[in-house]
Design a protein around this motif. Structure first.
Motif: not given
Length: 1493
Positions: A533-535, A1039-1042, A1239-1247
């Motif tokens: 509920e609070a994700i 860590h799924a996409t919003f 599930l499609d995961q949100e890109p973690a980011g490289k920097v």
């Protein structure tokens, strides 16, 4: 001449029959060698149908004389005639085709038997059939039955069997005329039975347009064909064929599945069930007692049939060994065995249907009962330490009093034997827990009750006959063993008794851990519910990692207790298995050593048959004990929930007209002793009453008290007994269209509806939506902004016809212009004329002039202010005419500007076709391949021990007598193998029996230990697989996409994390093990037998093809139904979740019955998938069992020819097919869990930026940023560019849908730009580590999410700060609330007001001291005075931070350095706030408004 001979034969036969009547015998009536009855028994057989017919006739006469039937014998749900007009037509008797056929056939049989009786007079054995047929004919003529006449069918079947027996026994001695009469009578009897099997079970005169006819295309618009079947269709489950054909052609959809039959539908079931009194179990037994009686009778029939088969087999073997016995004797025994197995097969179908009816009804009754209880129960808070202090203070008095009495006897020390007795009986005595107030059920516990506990209880109703049959089987087996082996075998029975006593002790220990395990499951579900509920909020704060640890810790505790429970279960199984394997060893020891008798073949193998039967019966007893324990625990938990107090009823005795008043009332929150309102003496006149006061003064509590939701300690509450229009402070909406939310099931009045839309300022918003007011808004209105949600909730209250409206601050989240419009058009408009309106608000400047009464609440007390005093108090100074015309935007504002899709929530995905091999592989990998290898090895070793035991027994038997035992050949699948000298060195058993007993003991121990080893390995595999799959799924979800959270309802996620994970935790392991074991057994059996008799392979292939063909018919439809069942469970979970969140609103509108009706419809949908899935199982079982019975008959013939019996191979093949089918069905749940792993995961980011990033002086730069939430949606932000200086304070304003919250969320990188860049302190947010970014920034939404626990845990859930720092912030921000770090907070902050929740959120922001802080309408629900103090605190604490404020109050612009005005995703104007205030004081927002228009 022929006639004379015939007459003499008749005369002789008559005299013989007459003599037989006088010499009737019962002892030795059956000739085992000839396989026929003795002649003296034939008159008795001829008379049995006549006796049955007489009893039937008496019962019909009694029914006519005494029409009363006890209540428990009546059907719990009956289908009544609809129109009374057709009553005369229904009651008028008429002859149908089947009735005419049945009357004709029974009349012909009667005439035929009457002629035969006259011809053979005075022989009575021919009179009996005539009397029997007379009764059948009389019943048909008297009743003219239009439905299948069960009594006539019973008599006819008995007569047919008797006639067949008489014909078979006299075929060699009777005349041609007698044989002809017998054959004709049997043909007529069989034709009569066929006619009755073709008759319908339901009166054909009843209307049937709502019922799907058997054979027609299945559709959801009609009820199941079960409501209008013939007896034959019901017996053979042939009515499922249309659904099977559809499933073979394509994937079955919900529209292809019939509605439930009338007696399965839950509307009538619920109404009847709620009328019953008593405990839950008593009510369930009363509601299902007819089914329980039927199940018991069917179980006894199957028990007799199952025990008849080995007895008949033994008789078959004896007749084959006896060279003097006629050849047809063996065929007779085989034919009788076939008939008995077909009866057992038919009984099994009936048992499944009635058992499923009992199961489905009891489950549905409990689910609807729990939902109704949830609708009516008191919304109590969890008991806190502080709340119990009063109770604790009173405890010593009572306990001391009791202690004085109980301590006196303790002066005398108990004797040693008393201590031993006390300790022994303590194991079997139910522990007396200290009586304490039980905590009210949490959301997680209610879901667990509905999903797991209800299942545990209803499952026992399905298996009710097992509770009777299994113990009876044990008793019968033991009796036969004692009778066969003598009293010395009681030593072996004693071993079993000792094992069961040990098991009772172990079961008590297991019960303790099972209770703890269930509590751990409740705790896990509660924390998962909060997480789901609070994700969004957790992701915004970067807290999901810490929350995952909590979930995995809770999961680990649950798994640990589950493993402990499984270990105790394993101990019980080990004791039981060891006892069962040692029983034949001990029995043979007693028989040979104690009794001194030789264990010859004709003793050993029948005894082993009995031991196998006893083993199969007793092997299930521990599981039976375990499931009964689980059900007992579950019933206790359900009873505890049902015992929770209900909401107090209103005191409506002193009602005067439609007044609303409280006289000297004192109230507290449910379950809390501390009074929140004291001495309230108010009456609410017609018109607008404004309630004001500072945060947590008791304003919301006053509305709750008026609704009757609080505990009233004294005084009187007067309110009309009618619905109240209630608008909660946190808007509660349903996952449906805007129009459906506003109408709330009321009729659509177009004029009134449009007036309401205009009054609530919703018309402009709806114009921006692609589907207008028909737009689906998602779960709890996720597709709308906060302001829009508040206005839809307000519109729902205004549209209702209620005379009383209670509005809890609906205008706090609105911009000034919208709020003024609502005040003018709604609160002071014609829609509220003549209604009593109580409005809680801080924005009194908008409503004071139109208020009929102003009430100020302070510290739980209320006083009425006159208008002058209200103005003098200056509760909220009337703001400048300049309004910022902005509105709060929640995280989901994106869906507004981009136009909400026609279907906001996507349909739940369902896989098609077979469960894919990769799904099995995922589970195998999760359980560790090495452990699977160990399991297969253990099963192979077990199989080797089993084969070795068979060879050993053969060698033992042959050591007494070299004659080959056909008992061994027919009962052992590997019988063709000879000992080949393996045991030649052992002494003859009649000389020295001990080596044989020792060898048998070692093999028995080997069997026990290898079986237990395989079960222990399976526990390890399940633990590893369950832990890994759950952990991986939670990581993927976290860590799924919003976008995934936007389109996936909470109920759907909860369904997969409870039901589907539960399958992985549960029986799937046993099914996997069973499939592996049956596969190994089948292959080994084929190899062993084929090595001896290769011709058997031809029969095996044919048999395999037949089984596989039937199975392939079954599998596609069963998988579709299973998937539909899992998907249809989601709305049930969602309904419970939505109800708990909006219970106050539902009860205020008196909408409980509508919501109960809705959940009944949902339960119907869910249960129908389950019902037809198991009906399909019955279809499969009937065909498998019938084919197995016929094949066994053919195999017996094959055994007579080849001297080898492959019977066990056929049985293993049947079982293997069944188990594979069940495994496929269970793996549907694994399949749904595996979907979450992809599930499609949100890109973690490289920097990964430096630890100091972002610095206090770092600028925020938007460079031509364009953002959209999905490819098919419009732009939410379009090419915007601006720069916010580091350390500055920026205000972002704009109308609804302008993109303010999108801008805020873009700062958190929850959605990345389609084009352009967002730079924070020279770092591109598209490249940065997202988790790191969100821990360095702070985003504060209008409605912060709070969690159950202490204030300390809510301020800093991840323990990043010290207690001193938390206490200091709490003191500064929330000083007036009197909180400390140990203050308890309920789930969602339900024990705090909206303003208090916002204070906690602000305290979090201050505590984090981030370089960048985004406040999204963070003080909307806080009174002006408190808000000014907080502004000062935040100015001091965050003076160096970059603060971006989204707000509707003018103070947000006045205190800002920079101002940005947004409109439709574009920047309308930006610049220094002071310049914009001075230069555009009159037209700043008007311009934006015109542009927005």
């Amino acid at each position: 001449m022929q006639q004379v001979i015939s007459e003499r034969l008749v005369s002789v036969s008559s005299r013989t029959a007459l003599r037989n009547v006088t010499h009737v015998c019962f002892h030795g009536a059956w000739d085992n060698r000839e396989a026929r009855f003795q002649p003296c028994m034939l008159p008795v057989i001829a008379g049995i149908p006549a006796v049955i017919a007489l009893l039937v006739l008496i019962s019909h006469i009694l029914r006519l004389l005494l029409p009363w039937r006890p209540t428990w014998m009546r059907p719990f749900v009956e289908e009544y005639d609809k129109p009374a007009v057709k009553d005369s037509a229904i009651r008028r008797r008429r002859w149908t085709f089947f009735t005419t056929a049945l009357g004709t056939l029974s009349g012909m049989a009667f005439v035929l038997q009457l002629v035969a009786a006259i011809a053979t007079w005075p022989a009575f054995d021919t009179v009996f059939p005539a009397l029997t047929w007379l009764v059948v004919f009389g019943l048909v003529v008297a009743y003219q039955p239009k439905t299948a006449p069960y009594s006539a069918l019973l008599v006819t079947v008995a007569q047919t069997l008797a006639q067949a027996i008489l014909f078979a026994n006299t075929i060699g001695t009777s005349s041609d005329t007698q044989r002809g009469v017998s054959i004709a009578t049997i043909v007529l009897a069989c034709s009569s039975i066929a006619a009755m099997l073709g008759m319908p079970l339901r009166d054909p005169d009843l209307p049937s347009k709502e019922i799907s006819q058997p054979g027609s295309e299945p559709t959801f618009a009609l009820r199941s064909p079960e409501d209008d079947l013939s007896l034959w269709q019901f017996m053979t489950v042939a009515w499922m064929m249309p659904l099977i054909r559809t499933g073979k052609k394509r994937q079955i959809e919900d529209e292809d599945v019939w509605q439930l039959a009338h007696e399965f539908q839950h509307r009538q079931l619920h109404e009847n069930f709620r009328q019953l009194k008593g405990t839950v179990i008593q009510r369930l037994v009363r509601a299902n007692c007819v089914d329980l009686i039927i199940l018991t009778l069917l179980g006894l029939l199957e028990l007799v049939a199952n025990y008849s088969v080995p007895v008949l087999l033994q008789q078959l073997l004896s007749s084959m060994e006896d060279v003097e016995a006629p050849k047809q004797a063996a065929v007779t025994y085989a034919a009788i065995s076939l008939g008995v197995r077909l009866v057992a097969c038919q009984s099994g179908v009936f048992s499944l249907w009635y058992g499923r009816r009992c199961y489905e009804r009891s489950r549905g009754e409990m689910i609807t009962m729990l939902y109704e209880k949830t609708l009516g129960r008191k919304i109590a808070f969890q008991l806190h330490e502080g709340d119990q202090s009063g109770a604790k203070d009173t405890l010593p008095k009572s306990t001391n009093g009791l202690g004085a009495e109980s301590d006196t006897p303790s002066l005398n020390k108990p004797a040693m034997w008393q201590k031993v007795l006390q300790r022994t009986t303590r194991l079997f005595r139910r522990p007396q827990a200290a009586k304490s107030m039980k905590e009210p059920a949490s959301m997680g516990k209610i879901l667990n009750l509905m999903r797991n506990d209800v299942y545990e209880v209803s499952q026992r109703f399905w298996e009710f006959q097992q509770l009777i049959i299994k113990p009876l089987s044990c008793v019968l087996s033991i009796t036969l063993v004692v009778r066969f082996l003598g009293w010395s075998s009681l030593v072996a029975v004693l071993v079993l008794v000792v094992c069961q006593v040990i098991n009772v002790v172990l079961a008590r220990l297991m019960l303790h851990f099972e209770k703890r395990r269930r509590k751990a499951t409740d705790a896990k579900l509660q924390v998962i519910t909060q997480f789901v509920e609070a994700i969004r909020h957790l992701r915004w704060y970067g807290w999901q990692g810490a929350w995952l640890e909590q979930i995995l810790d809770a999961r680990q505790k649950e798994l640990k207790l589950k493993v402990i429970t499984n270990i105790w279960n394993l101990c019980i199984s080990f004791v039981n298995t060891l006892g069962l394997d040692l029983t034949p060893v001990v029995a043979f020891f007693a028989y040979t050593v104690i009794a001194g008798k030789p264990l010859r073949v004709d003793v050993a193998f029948p005894a082993m048959q009995l031991f196998q039967m006893m083993t199969s019966a007793l092997r299930d007893l521990p599981n039976l004990i375990i499931v009964m324990i689980n059900a007992w625990v579950a019933v206790g938990r359900i009873e505890d929930f049902m015992a929770e107090p209900n909401k107090q009823e209103m005191n409506t005795e002193a009602l005067i007209g439609d007044s609303l008043a409280v006289h000297e009332g004192s109230f507290s929150w449910p379950g809390v002793d501390k009074q929140v309102l004291r001495g309230i003496d108010l009456s609410f006149p017609e018109g607008l009453t404004v309630v004001c006061g500072e945060v947590a003064s008791g304003k919301t509590a006053l509305l709750q008290a008026l609704l009757g939701e609080l505990d009233m300690h004294e005084g009187q509450l007067i309110r009309p007994a009618e619905p109240v229009g209630y608008c909660a402070q946190t808007p509660w909406l349903q996952s449906m269209s805007i129009r459906e939310n506003i109408l709330f099931s009321l009729p659509y009045d177009e004029t009134r509806y449009k007036e309401v839309l205009d009054a609530c300022a919703l018309t402009p918003d709806l114009a921006e939506l692609k589907a207008g007011d028909l737009s689906l808004i998602g779960e709890n209105g996720i597709g709308l902004s906060g302001g829009q949600r508040a206005r839809v909730a307000l519109a729902r209250a205004v549209y209702s016809r209620t005379k009383i409206l209670l509005l809890d601050d609906p205008i706090s989240a609105l911009d000034q212009q919208t709020a003024e419009s609502i005040a003018r058009k709604c609160l002071a408009g014609p829609l509220l004329h003549g209604r009593t309106v109580v409005l809680v608000t801080h924005r009194t400047d908008l409503v004071l002039d139109m208020a009929a009464q102003v009430v100020k609440v302070h510290n739980g007390k209320a006083e009425v202010l006159d208008q002058d005093a209200a103005q003098h108090e200056n509760l909220q100074r009337i703001a400048s005419t300049v309004s910022e015309k902005s509105v709060d935007e929640q995280a989901a504002e994106k869906q507004i500007t981009a136009a909400v899709p026609d279907k906001f929530i996507e349909d739940e995905h369902r896989a098609h076709g077979d469960v894919k091999a990769r799904v099995y592989w995922e589970y195998v990998k999760a359980g560790n391949i090495r452990w699977w290898a160990v399991l297969i090895l253990a099963l192979v070793v077990y199989r080797l021990f089993s084969t070795a035991e068979t060879w050993y027994l053969k060698a033992w038997g042959e050591a007494y007598n070299q004659r080959s035992s056909l008992g061994l050949l027919l009962h052992r699948d590997d019988a063709g193998i000879t000992p080949s000298g393996l045991f030649d060195d052992m002494p003859p058993p009649d000389v020295n029996i001990k080596p044989w007993l020792v060898g048998f003991l070692l093999l028995a121990l080997g069997l026990s230990f290898t079986l237990i080893t395989s079960q222990a390995v399976m526990i390890v595999i399940v633990y590893i697989a369950a832990r890994r799959m759950f952990r991986d799924v939670m990581h993927k979800v976290a860590h799924a996409t919003f976008r995934f959270y936007d389109v996936t309802p909470v109920g759907r996620l909860m369904n997969r994390m409870t039901s589907d994970i539960g399958v992985i935790d549960g029986n799937i392991s046993n099914q996997f093990q069973a499939v592996a074991w049956l596969g190994i057994s089948w292959l080994s059996s084929l190899i062993i037998i084929a090595s001896v008799t290769p011709s058997f392979l031809v029969f095996s292939v044919a048999l395999t093809v037949a089984f596989v063909f039937i199975f392939l018919q079954f599998l596609p439809t069963s998988q579709s139904l299973r998937r539909l069942e899992m998907v249809s469970l989601t709305p049930l979970m969602s309904n419970f979740g939505a109800l708990l969140n909006g219970l106050t609103t539902v009860r205020a509108f008196c909408a409980q019955s509508r919501f109960q009706d809705r959940v009944i419809d949902v339960v119907d949908t869910f249960q129908k998938m389950d019902h037809f899935y198991w009906s399909l199982q019955a279809w499969l079982m009937y065909r498998f069992d019938a084919l197995s019975a016929v094949s066994t008959f053919l195999i017996t013939v094959l055994a007579l020819v080849t001297n080898v019996s492959p019977g066990l191979t056929a049985f293993v093949l049947v079982a293997a097919n069944k188990m594979y089918g069940q495994l496929q069905m269970s793996f549907v749940s694994v399949e749904r869990v595996v979907e979450l792993l992809h599930l499609d995961q949100e890109p973690a980011g490289k920097v990964t930026p430096a630890a100091w990033w972002p610095s206090m002086s770092g600028d925020i730069v938007f460079d031509k940023v364009t953002i959209k939430y999905a490819p098919h949606l419009d732009d939410a932000l379009s090419g915007i560019s601006f720069t916010i200086k580091g350390g500055s304070k920026t205000a972002v304003i704009g109308r609804t849908g302008s993109g303010k919250s999108t801008l805020a969320l873009a700062m958190l990188a929850t959605v990345l730009p389609e084009s352009g860049r967002i730079m924070v302190d020279n770092v591109d947010l598209a490249e940065v580590d997202k988790q790191l970014l969100r821990t360095r920034l702070t985003f504060l939404a209008q409605d912060p999410v709070l969690f159950p626990g202490t204030m300390r845990q809510n301020l800093d859930p991840v323990n990043e700060h010290s207690d001193d720092a938390c206490a200091l912030v709490l003191q500064r921000v929330c000083e007036r609330q009197g909180w400390d770090l140990t203050t308890k907070v309920e789930a969602g902050g339900s024990n705090l007001s909206q303003g208090q929740r916002q204070l906690v959120g602000l305290a979090r922001a201050v505590l984090r001291r981030s370089a960048i802080i985004i406040l999204d309408e963070a003080t909307a629900s806080i009174d002006r005075e408190t808000a000014m103090q907080i502004q000062q605190v935040m100015h001091e604490e965050m003076k160096d931070s970059t603060v971006i404020t989204i707000a509707h109050r003018l103070e947000a612009v006045r205190n800002a350095d920079y101002c940005i005005v947004l409109g439709k995703g574009k920047i309308l104007e930006q610049g220094p706030a002071s310049e914009m205030l001075n230069a555009h004081q009159d037209d700043m927002v008007d311009g934006s408004g015109s542009e927005n228009a």
